[in-house]
Scaffold this active site. Structure first.
Site, mmCIF file in Angstrom:
data_model
loop_
_atom_site.group_PDB
_atom_site.id
_atom_site.type_symbol
_atom_site.label_atom_id
_atom_site.label_comp_id
_atom_site.label_asym_id
_atom_site.label_seq_id
_atom_site.Cartn_x
_atom_site.Cartn_y
_atom_site.Cartn_z
ATOM 1 N N GLU A 173 76.620 -40.412 -77.846
ATOM 2 C CA GLU A 173 75.547 -39.849 -77.012
ATOM 3 C C GLU A 173 74.335 -40.726 -77.252
ATOM 4 O O GLU A 173 73.648 -40.588 -78.271
ATOM 5 C CB GLU A 173 75.241 -38.400 -77.424
ATOM 6 C CG GLU A 173 76.406 -37.430 -77.295
ATOM 7 C CD GLU A 173 76.632 -36.975 -75.853
ATOM 8 O OE1 GLU A 173 75.871 -37.394 -74.964
ATOM 9 O OE2 GLU A 173 77.580 -36.216 -75.630
ATOM 10 N N CYS A 225 66.204 -37.567 -75.004
ATOM 11 C CA CYS A 225 67.082 -38.545 -74.341
ATOM 12 C C CYS A 225 67.092 -38.344 -72.842
ATOM 13 O O CYS A 225 67.123 -39.307 -72.094
ATOM 14 C CB CYS A 225 68.484 -38.467 -74.920
ATOM 15 S SG CYS A 225 69.212 -36.825 -74.830
HETATM 16 P P1 NAD Z 1 69.032 -44.188 -84.355
HETATM 17 O O1 NAD Z 1 70.137 -44.762 -83.555
HETATM 18 O O2 NAD Z 1 68.045 -45.107 -84.961
HETATM 19 O O3 NAD Z 1 69.615 -43.304 -85.565
HETATM 20 C C1 NAD Z 1 70.517 -42.240 -85.362
HETATM 21 C C2 NAD Z 1 71.274 -41.969 -86.638
HETATM 22 O O4 NAD Z 1 72.113 -43.100 -86.965
HETATM 23 C C3 NAD Z 1 70.418 -41.737 -87.870
HETATM 24 O O5 NAD Z 1 71.006 -40.698 -88.634
HETATM 25 C C4 NAD Z 1 70.518 -43.068 -88.607
HETATM 26 O O6 NAD Z 1 70.288 -42.970 -89.999
HETATM 27 C C5 NAD Z 1 71.945 -43.466 -88.334
HETATM 28 N N1 NAD Z 1 72.253 -44.886 -88.451
HETATM 29 C C6 NAD Z 1 71.415 -45.935 -88.253
HETATM 30 N N2 NAD Z 1 72.083 -47.100 -88.417
HETATM 31 C C7 NAD Z 1 73.371 -46.790 -88.709
HETATM 32 C C8 NAD Z 1 74.538 -47.545 -88.951
HETATM 33 N N3 NAD Z 1 74.532 -48.885 -88.932
HETATM 34 N N4 NAD Z 1 75.703 -46.893 -89.202
HETATM 35 C C9 NAD Z 1 75.748 -45.546 -89.214
HETATM 36 N N5 NAD Z 1 74.660 -44.768 -88.989
HETATM 37 C C10 NAD Z 1 73.481 -45.380 -88.735
HETATM 38 O O7 NAD Z 1 68.335 -43.132 -83.350
HETATM 39 P P2 NAD Z 1 66.963 -42.364 -83.521
HETATM 40 O O8 NAD Z 1 65.846 -43.361 -83.445
HETATM 41 O O9 NAD Z 1 67.061 -41.452 -84.698
HETATM 42 O O10 NAD Z 1 66.960 -41.457 -82.192
HETATM 43 C C11 NAD Z 1 66.436 -41.838 -80.971
HETATM 44 C C12 NAD Z 1 67.523 -42.289 -79.999
HETATM 45 O O11 NAD Z 1 68.509 -41.278 -79.856
HETATM 46 C C13 NAD Z 1 67.009 -42.532 -78.581
HETATM 47 O O12 NAD Z 1 67.561 -43.730 -78.076
HETATM 48 C C14 NAD Z 1 67.535 -41.349 -77.803
HETATM 49 O O13 NAD Z 1 67.700 -41.573 -76.416
HETATM 50 C C15 NAD Z 1 68.841 -41.108 -78.476
HETATM 51 N N6 NAD Z 1 69.292 -39.744 -78.217
HETATM 52 C C16 NAD Z 1 70.387 -39.551 -77.381
HETATM 53 C C17 NAD Z 1 70.804 -38.255 -77.091
HETATM 54 C C18 NAD Z 1 71.990 -37.999 -76.173
HETATM 55 O O14 NAD Z 1 72.505 -36.887 -76.203
HETATM 56 N N7 NAD Z 1 72.443 -38.959 -75.393
HETATM 57 C C19 NAD Z 1 70.117 -37.169 -77.637
HETATM 58 C C20 NAD Z 1 69.027 -37.404 -78.453
HETATM 59 C C21 NAD Z 1 68.629 -38.704 -78.758
#
Ligand code: NAD
Length: 456
Positions: free
Chosen positions: A226, A260
């Site tokens: 997502e 999002c």
């Molecule tokens: P992010 O991708 O930076 O982090 C998300 C999670 O992934 C965190 O728990 C982080 O610690 C972990 N993570 C980071 N690097 C990793 C790796 N290499 N391996 C495994 N885990 C790792 O996202 P964010 O900045 O926390 O959130 C914002 C983003 O989320 C925006 O792009 C938003 O659009 C998206 N989002 C999407 C939805 C949806 O349902 N499509 C919903 C909410 C947010």
């Protein structure tokens, strides 16, 4: 011991610390999740009963959790209350969901075939910071209902509130069925790559989604992604501008634009841009920026310094290239946190980063158009496909335009209406897999065919 420090984004006060999970502890948690899986997956009636108990417990504890969610994430108390409510809805939906465990295969002489749906095992749920409770529960609820066990890895900046919720639910469930690990990307990566993890459900940025898919590829672990979005709102010639502007302003600035499926840009007929901007600006300016715990606040700060700098950078760049700020652009409060007023920008086009990228903040660009076909073609050519909306008084005509748009959710005369009964997710760079509805539970099941040859 390494610790994660949680900061209140409105006041910049430290509100608590969470120890980072060691690799040994992580391994133990996944092994436990794997060990208890057979028992948990065997009793669907018990799962349904306990999931409803989880929904009730979350609702009962909402009064304690809401202030923590506000202080750690930054959203308003009303938004936090809504987040807890919809999380409980997800649990109830999962508790009540009904799907066939198996269906008979097509008849054939000499054999009986049964097509079965079985859970996968231990699931990793990796979650971002914008709706930390909802996005965690939206994974936990269907995964558990389907008979899997879950290990959650929340975003490091919201560890306290996710930990509180996960511990609350875990106490209701058999030991080991629901666990949590804490840390940054390294911990996330170790969890995703653990050989006993049978499925990864990830919500977050497209950039990290790509990494997760690669990490999971080594062990052929299925993933649900997502990811990010840059939802367009297409306003048609016959739109009711007062209604459209008010609805879009409400959706665009919900959670300070950090959603999002927030509408992240509007395409408005050139002849109606003035009228649209005037109406939208009035609603934007009426929002009260401040600490989410203050009852007068209707929009909180951005969640982090990095997010504020990113969104401000996009705004500054747009202004440097000739964009006009119709309203906003300042901080809107004397508090020291990461504030940016609800901001409306015009005189931009698709070449501006503010329009082309996912801004994920309270800055809303309006693009004037003369050809609807060009707008549809532009939207279609772009990388994201999470949500989109079309606005017009002729519902049939608006629906026709909506059906030309490739996105996981396309709304008519509304935006970001996410309902637990409906499958939600993206296409293209916004990811794949669905959460919500029966389809969302299906994401945590796999197919087994039992094919029995009759030898006598
Ligand atoms: P992010 O991708 O930076 O982090 C998300 C999670 O992934 C965190 O728990 C982080 O610690 C972990 N993570 C980071 N690097 C990793 C790796 N290499 N391996 C495994 N885990 C790792 O996202 P964010 O900045 O926390 O959130 C914002 C983003 O989320 C925006 O792009 C938003 O659009 C998206 N989002 C999407 C939805 C949806 O349902 N499509 C919903 C909410 C947010």
């Amino acid at each position: 011991m390494d610790e994660l420090v949680s900061i209140n984004p409105a006041t910049l006060d430290e509100i608590g610390r969470t120890p980072v999970t060691s690799l040994h502890e992580l391994d133990t948690a996944v092994r436990r999740a794997n060990d208890v899986f057979p028992g948990w997956s065997a009793d669907r009636a018990l799962r349904q009963k306990l999931l409803q108990a989880c929904a009730d417990a979350l609702t009962l504890r909402a009064a304690d959790i809401v202030p923590l969610l506000v202080r750690e994430q930054g959203k308003t108390a009303a938004e936090a209350g809504g987040e807890i409510w919809i999380s409980a809805e997800h649990l109830t939906h999962a508790a009540e969901a009904d799907w066939p465990d198996e269906e008979p295969g097509p008849d054939a002489a000499g054999r009986t075939a049964r097509v079965q749906k079985i859970p996968l095992g231990a699931v990793a749920a990796v979650v971002p910071w914008n709706f930390p409770v909802f996005l965690t529960v939206a994974k936990i609820a269907p995964a558990l209902a389907a008979g899997n066990t879950v290990v959650v890895k929340p975003a490091e900046s919201v560890s306290l509130v996710v930990d509180t919720v996960v511990q609350l639910l875990a106490e209701i469930l058999p030991e080991g069925v629901l666990q949590i690990v804490h840390g940054g990307p390294d911990v996330g990566r170790t969890l995703v790559e653990h050989p006993l993890i049978r499925k990864v459900s990830f919500t977050g940025s497209t950039q990290v989604g790509r990494l997760i898919m690669k990490q999971a590829a080594e062990s052929i672990t299925p993933v649900t992604l997502e990811l990010g979005g840059n939802d367009p709102a297409i306003v048609l010639d016959d739109a009711d501008i007062a209604y459209t502007a008010q609805s879009l302003a409400r959706s665009a600035f919900f959670n300070a634009g950090q959603m999002c499926v927030a509408p992240k840009r509007a395409y408005v007929p050139a002849g109606r841009v003035d009228e649209f901007c005037q109406a939208f600006a009035a609603h934007a300016a009426a929002l009260s920026v401040g600490d989410g715990l203050d009852p007068a606040t209707t929009m909180g700060p951005l969640h982090s310094k990095a997010q504020l700098e990113f969104v401000h950078g996009l705004l500054d760049d747009a202004v440097a290239r000739g964009a006009t700020i119709v309203t906003g652009g300042g901080r809107g409060t004397d508090l020291p946190g990461y504030f940016l007023e609800p901001t409306l920008v015009r005189d931009v086009d698709d070449t501006f980063d503010l329009v082309a990228l996912e801004q994920f903040g309270p800055v809303f660009p309006v693009v004037a158009y003369t050809s609807l076909d060009d707008v549809v073609a532009t939207v279609d050519s772009q990388e994201f496909g999470l949500g989109a909306s079309v606005w017009g008084t002729d519902e049939a005509a608006a629906t026709e335009v909506a059906e030309r748009l490739a996105a996981g959710s396309v709304w008519v005369n509304q935006h970001n209406a996410v309902e637990v009964e409906l499958p939600f997710g993206g296409i293209k760079s916004s990811g794949f897999g669905r959460e919500g509805g029966i389809e969302g539970i299906g994401d945590y099941l796999q197919t087994r065919v039992l094919n029995i040859k009759h030898t006598s």
